[in-house]
Structure formats: C-alpha cells, structure tokens
Scaffold this active site. Sequence first.
Site, PDB file in Angstrom:
ATOM      1  N   HIS A  17      42.252  54.492  -6.325  1.00 26.01           N
ATOM      2  CA  HIS A  17      43.106  53.537  -7.452  1.00 26.01           C
ATOM      3  C   HIS A  17      44.193  54.234  -8.207  1.00 26.01           C
ATOM      4  CE1 HIS A  17      38.752  51.927  -7.572  1.00 26.01           C
ATOM      5  NE2 HIS A  17      39.495  50.829  -7.124  1.00 26.01           N
ATOM      6  N   LYS A  41      25.691  42.550 -10.659  1.00 28.71           N
ATOM      7  CA  LYS A  41      24.474  42.325 -11.715  1.00 28.71           C
ATOM      8  C   LYS A  41      23.785  43.932 -12.151  1.00 28.71           C
ATOM      9  CE  LYS A  41      22.296  38.459 -10.146  1.00 28.71           C
ATOM     10  NZ  LYS A  41      22.166  38.067  -8.675  1.00 28.71           N
ATOM     11  N   ARG A  94      43.892  49.946   2.135  1.00 30.53           N
ATOM     12  CA  ARG A  94      43.305  51.224   2.796  1.00 30.53           C
ATOM     13  C   ARG A  94      43.547  51.088   4.313  1.00 30.53           C
ATOM     14  NH1 ARG A  94      37.895  51.089  -0.602  1.00 30.53           N
ATOM     15  NH2 ARG A  94      38.306  49.138   0.037  1.00 30.53           N
ATOM     16  N   SER A 132      34.701  52.714  -4.469  1.00 32.35           N
ATOM     17  CA  SER A 132      33.884  53.000  -5.536  1.00 32.35           C
ATOM     18  C   SER A 132      32.360  53.079  -5.058  1.00 32.35           C
ATOM     19  CB  SER A 132      34.079  51.930  -6.736  1.00 32.35           C
ATOM     20  OG  SER A 132      35.376  51.986  -7.081  1.00 32.35           O
TER      21      SER A 132
END
Length: 173
Positions: A17, A41, A94, A132
């Site tokens: 990022h 969630k 990417r 991530s």
Amino acid sequence: MCRAVYPGSFDPITNGHLDIIQRGCKLFDKITIGVLVNQQKSPLFTVEERIEIIRQVVEPLQSPKTLIEVESFSGLLVDFAQQKRADCIVRGLRAVSDYEYELQMAQMNRHMESDIETVFLMSDEAYSFVSSRLVKEIFILGRPVSQFVPALVEERMREKVSGVGCRVSGSET
Ligand code: PNS
C-alpha cells in the site's frame, strides 16, 4: 489541483500500500486515504486504530507537493470521492488476478460517476504477492512479517495478537 482518493480496508496497511501511495505522490496534489468502515465482521484493527497507524506511517511521505490525509468512509466509494472533490480513485494492481475484480469495480464506479477516473498504479514487483490477509495469517501463525509491513505495524500486530485471540477474515486483500 489534482485530488485522488485511495480506498481500501488497510487491515493492516502493508508496504505494498505504501508503495502505491508513494507512486501516487508523484501524480497527485492531494491523496485522501479512505478506510472503509464495516466491511469485515472480525477485523484485526478497528477503523480508528487503522487510521491512527496509517497517519503515522504516511507522515514521512508528506511533502509541500502532495498533501496526504486519512479518513474513514462508509457507503459508496464514488460518494466519498465526490465529497472529497476527487478527480481520481487510485487502486493498486499487483498481478493479473487483481484485474477482473478491479475492472468490474472501476466500470461500475464509472457507470455511477463518469467524471471520476479510476487510475491503476502497478505495485513494485517486490510486493506483488503481499496482501493484508496473508500478512495477518502468517503473523498469527508465528512468522515475522517485517519484510511486508512497516515496523510500527508489526509492533501493533504483536500487541494485538498477544492481547486477545483474533480471527482472520478470508474476504479481503
Ligand atoms: O482494499 P480493498 O479491501 O480491496 O478495498 C475495496 C474497496 C474499499 C475499494 C471496495 O470495497 C469499495 O469501494 N467499497 C465501498 C462500497 C462501494 O462503493 N461499492 C461499490 C463498488 S463498485
């Protein structure tokens, strides 16, 4: 004045990022990093924590040429981009596998707001496999992630993971 919004979950922000943000600094006068609220969630970091972390890690990238700000957003990205008077939405690519999803989003966003261009920036090949989700998974399962995230992020992950049990969502990148 060319303004861009760089949206994402950033749970957590990775070196990939940051690479995109650095590239964006060459192109835009202002970049608003938009952290999406309520996507997952069970995120590792709350939106507030993510914003605080991102602000710290982008601080060295601030320059008179490009202002970087970090905000949360909910609802549609195009509405957030309009609210920020952004000309562009920035997304990192990417690998080819990113392309279909990104193309679909870009076209839907263009369908809703034809004045806002999506600009794709190619990440450095060193980060082409960094996400991530994988960073969280390998960290939680016991390997260091210092090659993939800033030191501050790894430190905050350590605090988080040693404090409470956490779950890794499979849906985001
Ligand atoms: O980094 P991510 O998690 O892949 O980012 C996805 C993001 C935040 C760009 C996307 O989920 C999004 O734009 N969400 C906001 C809701 C929205 O506008 N949906 C319609 C997209 S066409």
